[in-house]
Design a protein around this motif. Structure first.
Motif, PDB file in Angstrom:
ATOM      1  N   ALA B 183       0.826  -1.215   0.000  1.00 54.12           N
ATOM      2  CA  ALA B 183       0.000   0.000   0.000  1.00 54.12           C
ATOM      3  C   ALA B 183       0.859   1.263   0.000  1.00 54.12           C
ATOM      4  CB  ALA B 183      -0.939  -0.006   1.208  1.00 54.12           C
ATOM      5  N   GLY B 184       2.191   1.090  -0.003  1.00 60.02           N
ATOM      6  CA  GLY B 184       3.072   2.253  -0.108  1.00 60.02           C
ATOM      7  C   GLY B 184       3.502   2.840   1.226  1.00 60.02           C
ATOM      8  N   LEU B 185       3.380   2.055   2.289  1.00 62.33           N
ATOM      9  CA  LEU B 185       3.772   2.545   3.605  1.00 62.33           C
ATOM     10  C   LEU B 185       4.834   1.632   4.212  1.00 62.33           C
ATOM     11  CD1 LEU B 185       0.358   2.899   3.381  1.00 62.33           C
ATOM     12  CD2 LEU B 185       0.877   4.260   5.384  1.00 62.33           C
ATOM     13  N   ARG B 186       5.374   2.069   5.348  1.00 61.58           N
ATOM     14  CA  ARG B 186       6.376   1.300   6.065  1.00 61.58           C
ATOM     15  C   ARG B 186       5.707   0.698   7.292  1.00 61.58           C
ATOM     16  NH1 ARG B 186      11.878   4.162   8.385  1.00 61.58           N
ATOM     17  NH2 ARG B 186      10.298   5.234   9.606  1.00 61.58           N
ATOM     18  N   GLY B 187       5.866  -0.610   7.506  1.00 56.60           N
ATOM     19  CA  GLY B 187       5.235  -1.275   8.645  1.00 56.60           C
ATOM     20  C   GLY B 187       6.262  -1.787   9.628  1.00 56.60           C
ATOM     21  N   PHE B 188       5.886  -1.815  10.896  1.00 50.02           N
ATOM     22  CA  PHE B 188       6.787  -2.278  11.962  1.00 50.02           C
ATOM     23  C   PHE B 188       6.121  -3.369  12.791  1.00 50.02           C
ATOM     24  CE2 PHE B 188       8.544   1.826  11.009  1.00 50.02           C
ATOM     25  CZ  PHE B 188       9.905   1.648  11.189  1.00 50.02           C
ATOM     26  N   HIS B 189       6.877  -4.428  13.083  1.00 52.58           N
ATOM     27  CA  HIS B 189       6.455  -5.377  14.110  1.00 52.58           C
ATOM     28  C   HIS B 189       6.380  -4.602  15.422  1.00 52.58           C
ATOM     29  CE1 HIS B 189       6.826  -9.263  12.007  1.00 52.58           C
ATOM     30  NE2 HIS B 189       7.798  -8.697  11.321  1.00 52.58           N
ATOM     31  N   ALA B 190       5.182  -4.456  15.967  1.00 50.11           N
ATOM     32  CA  ALA B 190       4.998  -3.598  17.144  1.00 50.11           C
ATOM     33  C   ALA B 190       4.570  -4.392  18.369  1.00 50.11           C
ATOM     34  CB  ALA B 190       3.985  -2.508  16.831  1.00 50.11           C
ATOM     35  N   GLY B 191       4.680  -5.733  18.292  1.00 47.11           N
ATOM     36  CA  GLY B 191       4.413  -6.547  19.476  1.00 47.11           C
ATOM     37  C   GLY B 191       3.111  -7.318  19.392  1.00 47.11           C
ATOM     38  N   MET B 192       2.762  -7.921  20.523  1.00 50.07           N
ATOM     39  CA  MET B 192       1.572  -8.763  20.636  1.00 50.07           C
ATOM     40  C   MET B 192       0.315  -7.900  20.463  1.00 50.07           C
ATOM     41  SD  MET B 192       2.911 -11.801  21.487  1.00 50.07           S
ATOM     42  CE  MET B 192       1.968 -12.786  22.683  1.00 50.07           C
ATOM     43  N   ILE B 193      -0.838  -8.569  20.395  1.00 50.11           N
ATOM     44  CA  ILE B 193      -2.085  -7.847  20.111  1.00 50.11           C
ATOM     45  C   ILE B 193      -2.427  -6.843  21.215  1.00 50.11           C
ATOM     46  CG2 ILE B 193      -3.643  -9.575  21.128  1.00 50.11           C
ATOM     47  CD1 ILE B 193      -4.217  -7.644  17.816  1.00 50.11           C
TER      48      ILE B 193
END
Lengths: 228, 228
Positions: B183-193
């Motif tokens: 989608a043209g963005l940068r994503g980060f693993h930000a932890g558990m739910i």
């Protein structure tokens, strides 16, 4: 050189990296800063250490003093709290009378060790709300600085991190934003004290990211000129 | 042109600005996208509108279909939920059987109108946790996209906002980060739910800032190269 037109600042539990980082920056900006601790000895050691680091950087004419937390809170115009979450309530209870009519900058992040990378907000919603509730309406609690890495504050230069400033009184938030700017950062009015939950929760996300990138991550607010 | 090696994507409640913004970007990246709504009529109108906008931009060979929410959830490999908080639970209950074994991307922000600029997280901690609890362990709930302004997704270009991606399964988060990047963005693993609370709360802070600056604010993660 201390500017006497500026408010006197106390930093309670101010012997850690975050507290001394703020102390250095505010003292260098001309504020009279008092580092408070539960024991005067610890506060004095922190001040001696800070003076020696500043002297190495060629900065000598700063006003930084050591007191115990109660003394520091009593003397200061604006009080900052930088203690672990587990000490937040007991520290505030000890100094509450001295805070009446003042601004308390609450930097508490409600981390629950050992799982500090996991968001675990307290029942009261946020540490900021806990402080406001405990201290009552005569103390303007303003939450700030939760997302700034102490390591970056300890460095001399600019910090690539914005500060979300939450509190129920706009004038108090504006005073704190001045202090954010004096410390070399950009501060934003981020809403009422309830909104402290956002900055507090974000700290665990940043810890999660720090582990992956071996870094001290922060945040920037973007899109400010995207009108519409 | 649709790439058949890619998963089929459904966007439930996908007729709003956020849903159609994601649909456009994913369709343009070659994904087969199904816009779901409570009624087929509304989904069809959204698809027609989307096709006409894309045609104006000279993009014709995209795969976007309309279905009701149940049909869309059944056909898709990965399902995205973009409904108001008040419809989150009822929508998920209606499609739960079709989600088993799949990834659900939960974009729900637990805003409580009319005070949407005030953080008011739900009792379950976050909308993401509510979804995971409701759907059970056979559905990998991944929360994402809460802080991206729909207006920016509707634009063609890059978006100056990062996406915090939370969920209990790392592989599922990784799949969603691919879609964030598509989608043209940068994503980060930000932890558990649990950590979805941070992104969800941050939306009210961004709304607060939007009002002051008349803008569509977002966030960037900074300091990724500040090792230590």
């Amino acid at each position: 050189m201390t500017n006497e037109a500026l408010p006197t600042l106390a930093i309670l539990g101010g012997t850690g990296d975050l507290g001394t980082g703020l102390a250095r920056r505010w003292a260098q900006a001309g504020y009279r800063v008092i580092i408070g601790s539960r024991t005067l000895d610890k506060a004095e050691a922190a001040v001696a250490d800070l003076r020696s680091v500043m002297a190495q950087r060629g900065v000598a004419d700063i006003s930084v003093e050591a007191m115990d937390n109660q003394g520091a809170a009593a003397v200061a115009d604006i009080v900052t709290l930088t203690v672990p979450f587990s000490h937040q309530v007991s520290t505030l209870e000890a100094v509450a009378p001295a805070l009446q009519g003042k601004i308390l900058i609450d930097v508490t992040v409600p981390l629950v060790p050992p799982r500090v990378a996991r968001v675990q907000l307290p029942e009261g919603g946020s540490a900021g709300q806990i402080a406001q509730e405990l201290l009552g309406d005569e103390v303007a609690v303003v939450s700030a600085f939760q997302n700034v890495a102490a390591a970056h504050l300890q460095e001399g230069g600019g910090v690539d991190c914005d500060v979300l400033v939450c509190g129920n009184k706009k004038e108090a938030r504006a005073e704190v934003i001045k202090l954010v700017e004096a410390a070399g950062l950009r501060g934003f009015h981020a809403g009422m004290i309830n909104n402290a939950a956002a900055a507090e929760a974000l700290t665990s996300v940043l810890i999660t990211i720090n582990k992956q990138y071996n870094c001290h991550a922060g945040i920037r607010i973007t899109g400010l000129d995207s009108h519409g």
